[in-house]
Design a protein around this motif. Structure first.
Motif, PDB file in Angstrom:
ATOM      1  N   GLU A  93       0.807  -1.214   0.000  1.00 36.15           N
ATOM      2  CA  GLU A  93       0.000   0.000   0.000  1.00 36.15           C
ATOM      3  C   GLU A  93       0.848   1.275   0.000  1.00 36.15           C
ATOM      4  O   GLU A  93       0.362   2.328  -0.395  1.00 36.15           O
ATOM      5  CB  GLU A  93      -0.910   0.031   1.231  1.00 36.15           C
ATOM      6  N   HIS A  94       2.084   1.198   0.487  1.00 35.91           N
ATOM      7  CA  HIS A  94       2.898   2.402   0.655  1.00 35.91           C
ATOM      8  C   HIS A  94       4.220   2.408  -0.114  1.00 35.91           C
ATOM      9  O   HIS A  94       4.860   3.448  -0.210  1.00 35.91           O
ATOM     10  CB  HIS A  94       3.188   2.629   2.140  1.00 35.91           C
ATOM     11  N   MET A  95       4.621   1.273  -0.659  1.00 38.13           N
ATOM     12  CA  MET A  95       5.923   1.205  -1.329  1.00 38.13           C
ATOM     13  C   MET A  95       5.911   1.993  -2.636  1.00 38.13           C
ATOM     14  O   MET A  95       4.863   2.239  -3.231  1.00 38.13           O
ATOM     15  CB  MET A  95       6.298  -0.244  -1.608  1.00 38.13           C
ATOM     16  N   THR A  96       7.091   2.371  -3.079  1.00 39.09           N
ATOM     17  CA  THR A  96       7.269   2.980  -4.390  1.00 39.09           C
ATOM     18  C   THR A  96       7.300   1.838  -5.394  1.00 39.09           C
ATOM     19  O   THR A  96       8.119   0.920  -5.278  1.00 39.09           O
ATOM     20  CB  THR A  96       8.589   3.772  -4.445  1.00 39.09           C
ATOM     21  N   LYS A  97       6.401   1.888  -6.367  1.00 41.58           N
ATOM     22  CA  LYS A  97       6.304   0.790  -7.335  1.00 41.58           C
ATOM     23  C   LYS A  97       7.102   1.053  -8.603  1.00 41.58           C
ATOM     24  O   LYS A  97       7.572   0.125  -9.241  1.00 41.58           O
ATOM     25  CB  LYS A  97       4.836   0.528  -7.674  1.00 41.58           C
ATOM     26  N   ASP A  98       7.247   2.312  -8.968  1.00 44.17           N
ATOM     27  CA  ASP A  98       8.014   2.672 -10.157  1.00 44.17           C
ATOM     28  C   ASP A  98       9.462   2.884  -9.718  1.00 44.17           C
ATOM     29  O   ASP A  98       9.884   3.995  -9.426  1.00 44.17           O
ATOM     30  CB  ASP A  98       7.447   3.948 -10.786  1.00 44.17           C
TER      31      ASP A  98
END
Length: 152
Positions: A93-98
């Motif tokens: 829910e909070h991680m950086t995905k890009d």
């Protein structure tokens, strides 16, 4: 009297056997998290390991994101409003995905330029889609005094 002049000679390029690649200075013993881990767990691990962030990998070990102290702050603020001392939200829910990554075979100077340009503190190092390490600004700064000035 005849004088001989051979002209300007180019000095042969001496290959540097000095390590200057990201792969020479990256960390390989990484703390990683899974998307389903709780933010509470991440906060405990970041504190225990004295690090400010880490890669997030799936069940096959493929890099899917990055989680940092800053990302955890979002859940901490949410917990303050709900009066919740635990932070049950999932990393996903909070991680950086890009995620911006670096290949292992670029120079630490090129990596330093990317750190400055992108204002990022750490890059996962990926080869053929697999996470093989991580390099941080600190790793680059620690590498510079070890380099010989004549082979930059």
């Amino acid at each position: 009297m005849v004088k001989s002049f051979q002209g300007v000679r180019e000095a042969p390029i001496k290959p540097s056997n000095q390590p200057i690649l990201v792969s020479d200075y990256m960390s390989t013993n990484l703390v990683t998290f899974r998307p389903e881990d709780s933010i509470d767990f991440v906060i405990r691990m970041l504190t225990r390991k004295r690090i400010s962030g880490a890669p997030v990998v799936d069940e096959t070990g493929k890099l899917v994101g990055m989680i940092s102290e800053g990302d955890c702050l979002k859940e901490i603020i949410k917990g303050q409003y709900t009066n919740t001392p635990k932070f049950p939200a999932a990393v996903a829910e909070h991680m950086t995905k890009d995620v911006r990554t670096l290949p292992p075979d670029i120079s630490i100077f090129d990596a330093a330029d990317r750190f400055l340009t992108l204002k990022i503190r750490r890059f996962p190092v990926v080869k053929d889609g697999n996470l093989i390490g991580q390099i941080s600004v600190s790793d680059i700064v620690r590498a510079i005094p070890k380099l010989k000035a004549s082979t930059w």
